[in-house]
Scaffold this motif. Structure first.
Motif, PDB file in Angstrom:
ATOM      1  N   TYR A  92      51.507   8.994   8.318  1.00 43.46           N
ATOM      2  CA  TYR A  92      52.123   9.466   7.174  1.00 43.46           C
ATOM      3  C   TYR A  92      51.956   8.812   5.999  1.00 43.46           C
ATOM      4  O   TYR A  92      51.577   9.382   4.757  1.00 43.46           O
ATOM      5  CB  TYR A  92      53.809   8.976   7.236  1.00 43.46           C
ATOM      6  N   LEU A  93      51.794   7.585   5.981  1.00 42.04           N
ATOM      7  CA  LEU A  93      51.431   6.879   4.956  1.00 42.04           C
ATOM      8  C   LEU A  93      50.207   7.185   4.334  1.00 42.04           C
ATOM      9  O   LEU A  93      49.925   7.115   3.013  1.00 42.04           O
ATOM     10  CB  LEU A  93      51.344   5.012   5.292  1.00 42.04           C
ATOM     11  N   GLY A  94      49.194   7.348   5.393  1.00 40.15           N
ATOM     12  CA  GLY A  94      47.746   7.719   4.876  1.00 40.15           C
ATOM     13  C   GLY A  94      47.988   8.871   3.962  1.00 40.15           C
ATOM     14  O   GLY A  94      47.385   9.232   3.144  1.00 40.15           O
ATOM     15  N   GLU A  95      48.829  10.116   4.406  1.00 40.39           N
ATOM     16  CA  GLU A  95      48.741  11.289   3.860  1.00 40.39           C
ATOM     17  C   GLU A  95      49.258  11.062   2.317  1.00 40.39           C
ATOM     18  O   GLU A  95      48.766  11.749   1.224  1.00 40.39           O
ATOM     19  CB  GLU A  95      49.169  12.454   4.708  1.00 40.39           C
ATOM     20  N   VAL A  96      50.399  10.269   2.366  1.00 43.73           N
ATOM     21  CA  VAL A  96      51.193  10.152   0.949  1.00 43.73           C
ATOM     22  C   VAL A  96      50.192   9.419   0.172  1.00 43.73           C
ATOM     23  O   VAL A  96      49.982   9.831  -1.129  1.00 43.73           O
ATOM     24  CB  VAL A  96      52.086   9.190   1.238  1.00 43.73           C
TER      25      VAL A  96
END
Ligand SMILES: Nc1nc2c(ncn2[C@@H]2O[C@H](COP(=O)(O)OP(=O)(O)OP(=O)(O)O)[C@@H](O)[C@H]2O)c(=O)[nH]1
Length: 573
Positions: A92-96
């Motif tokens: 999630y963090l990577g996509e954001v």
């Protein structure tokens, strides 16, 4: 060239030069005044425009900073509200982070502050709990998203960063932790500063605590600095988004700058700064743009005026040259001006009339003068002749008067001085004796028995005897430098200057003897000859009795000589 010609050249030269100089001066003055006025107006306009520009850029920058923070804040808020607590946080963090590349790091921490996940992954051994960070404690305390002040990072390096964070909720809506993203402090305004640098603008951004979040290159600040308590800090504290401030020493190199400061919705403060030199440069450019056409106009006007002036000056020179010919050389050449302005042509025509009239008057005067000269010469000749005539007549008159005077003083019978002549001689010689302090002697000579002579020989013979005695006496008088006169009848007087009584006696005796020696026959004289008796006297200047007394004394002496027998001399006592 004569003095008059030099004067004329000077006059025309100065007329044209002064006109051109005056025009140039007026033009330059006008350009200068209007230049100063325009420059001042431009300066004011530039300042106003600069204030407007800086205010607008400051406003846009504030919005941009706020937008940037709000977008990133929204990203972590959405993630905290929607993502399940047990999510695959690294993904999630990577996509954001892919969608919000300004995030240099992102993390998720549980309610205790322990880091559940982090991108990039934290280095092994680094601190895993963030409970002491404001970006954790503030959302946990208030349950709202949070934007931090600038602070120094520690997990992935220690650059100055700004963090945005939001509460993490579980499926029941309880706060289960915090989602956080960090941005390098410079990235909060990176796009804007790049644009501004191209426009020579600098930007200074302070967070809510007054720390420097970003300072453009050239400004003497770095992130995390606090401003000293100077004017810049005051300006930023009182930021109103409008007022243009001029601050000296604003740049690291000491240059002064102009700035407008404003406040972002988050309460951060932004100052947009431009170097003051840029305004000066623009003003110089304005000045150049303003003055160049004006100067060109002045030069053009000057050039045109010089041509116009020459149109007037050249005909004027022609007029002056003709007038000089007439004035100095009496040469009445008419003035001809081809292509001259109408006024000058009229002037030339008037001068031509004047020259014509003066020429005629000049000729008339010359003729009159010639006639006058001829008459004067004739008059002078007549006067000279008259003067010669008068001189000649005067001389004749003088000679006649002299002759008359001579006659009036001369005895007609004997040719010696008459009674009047003898009296004049006596007065003159007595005055002369007084003046010189010398004596004067007088001899009174009387012919003896002259009555008998006349009676026996006749009156004409008596006259002849008188002439003979007079001739003897005249010779003697000449020798003795004496004055002779016939005092009356048969009596003569001999006046002897400078002679005393003894000298007079000697001359008296000479007289007596001379007559006796002449041996003129006298029939009725005891001696048979003409004889004389002589009385003599001498008087000096000290004698107050005067000339009359002298003659009287000599007379007395004569009577004595007569009484004593005649043909003798006798001296006065
Ligand atoms: N021929 C002549 N006789 C003159 C002239 N004037 C005077 N007599 C005379 O002179 C004389 C003078 O005479 P007196 O005076 O008496 O004297 P005198 O006869 O000479 O006698 P003593 O003088 O005393 O010796 C008179 O007879 C006059 O007429 C003159 O001009 N011509």
């Amino acid at each position: 060239m004569s003095g008059g010609e030099a004067g004329a050249t000077r006059l025309t030269a100065s007329l044209a030069a002064r006109a051109r100089r005056g025009l140039l001066l007026i033009g330059l003055l006008a350009v200068l005044l209007s230049g100063v006025h325009l420059l001042w107006t431009h300066y004011q306009l530039r300042l106003a425009a600069m204030a407007g520009t800086l205010a607008m850029v400051a406003e846009l920058s504030a919005e941009h900073v706020d937008d940037t923070l709000q977008h990133h804040l929204a990203a972590v808020a959405v993630l905290g509200a929607l993502a399940p607590v047990e999510s695959d946080w690294p993904r999630y963090l990577g996509e954001v982070r892919t969608r919000f590349p300004a995030f240099v790091t992102m993390l998720v921490a549980d309610a205790r502050g322990d880091v559940l996940a982090s991108v990039p992954a934290l280095p092994a051994g680094s601190r895993q709990n963030v409970a002491d960070r404001a970006y954790f404690s503030e959302p946990m305390r208030h349950g709202r998203p949070y934007v931090s002040d600038v602070f120094r990072g520690r997990g992935h390096g220690n650059e100055p960063i700004v963090a945005v964070s939001a509460p993490l909720f579980d499926a029941e809506g309880r706060m289960a932790g915090v989602v956080e993203g960090s941005m390098l402090s410079d990235d909060v305004v990176r796009i804007r500063t790049g644009l501004m640098a191209r426009g020579d603008l600098a930007l200074l951004l302070l967070d809510g605590a007054g720390q420097v979040v970003h300072a453009s290159a050239g400004l003497p600040f770095a992130p995390l600095d606090r401003l000293p308590p100077d004017r810049l800090r005051t300006v930023l504290e009182q930021a109103d988004g409008r007022t243009l401030h001029r601050l000296a020493g604003l740049y690291a190199d000491g240059a002064s700058g102009l700035l407008v400061a404003t406040v972002t919705p988050l309460g951060w403060r932004i100052a947009v700064i431009v170097p003051e030199a840029r305004l000066r440069g623009e003003l110089l450019l304005d000045l150049f743009k303003l003055l160049l056409p004006a100067l060109l106009a002045v030069v053009a006007v000057w050039w045109v005026s010089a041509r116009v002036a020459r149109r007037f000056v050249d005909p004027l020179r022609e007029v002056i040259a003709r007038l000089r010919l007439f004035a100095f050389h009496a040469d009445p050449q008419p003035i001809r001006l081809a292509g001259a302005p109408r006024e000058l042509a009229e002037l030339a025509e008037a001068f031509n009339h004047l020259i014509d009239r003066l020429g005629r008057a000049f000729r008339d005067v010359n003729q009159a003068l010639a006639v006058q000269k001829r008459l004067r010469e004739q008059l002078e000749r007549v006067v000279a002749e008259r003067e010669q005539e008068i001189a000649r007549r005067t001389e004749e008159l003088r000679l006649a008067v002299d002759a008359l005077r001579e006659d009036s003083l001369t005895d007609a019978l004997t040719g010696v001085g008459n009674y009047r002549g003898y009296r004049l001689a006596l007065d003159r010689l007595w005055a002369q004796a007084l003046e010189r302090g010398m004596p004067l002697a007088a001899l009174v000579i009387d012919i003896d028995y002259f009555k008998f002579y006349n009676d026996s020989l006749g009156h004409p013979e008596g006259d002849q005897c008188l002439r003979a005695v007079a001739a003897i006496l005249r010779d003697l008088a000449r020798r003795e430098r004496a004055e002779l006169g016939r005092s009356g009848g048969e009596e003569f007087v001999l006046l002897l200057p400078d002679r005393d009584s003894a000298a007079a006696a000697r001359v008296a005796e000479q007289v007596r003897r001379a007559v006796e020696t002449a041996a003129m026959p006298h029939p009725d004289s005891p001696s048979g000859r003409v004889t004389v008796s002589v009385g003599y006297a001498s008087r000096g200047p000290g004698d107050e009795r005067g000339a009359e007394a002298l003659i009287a004394a000599a007379d007395q002496a004569l009577y004595r000589a007569k009484r004593e027998g005649r043909n003798r001399i006798a001296g006065a006592a």
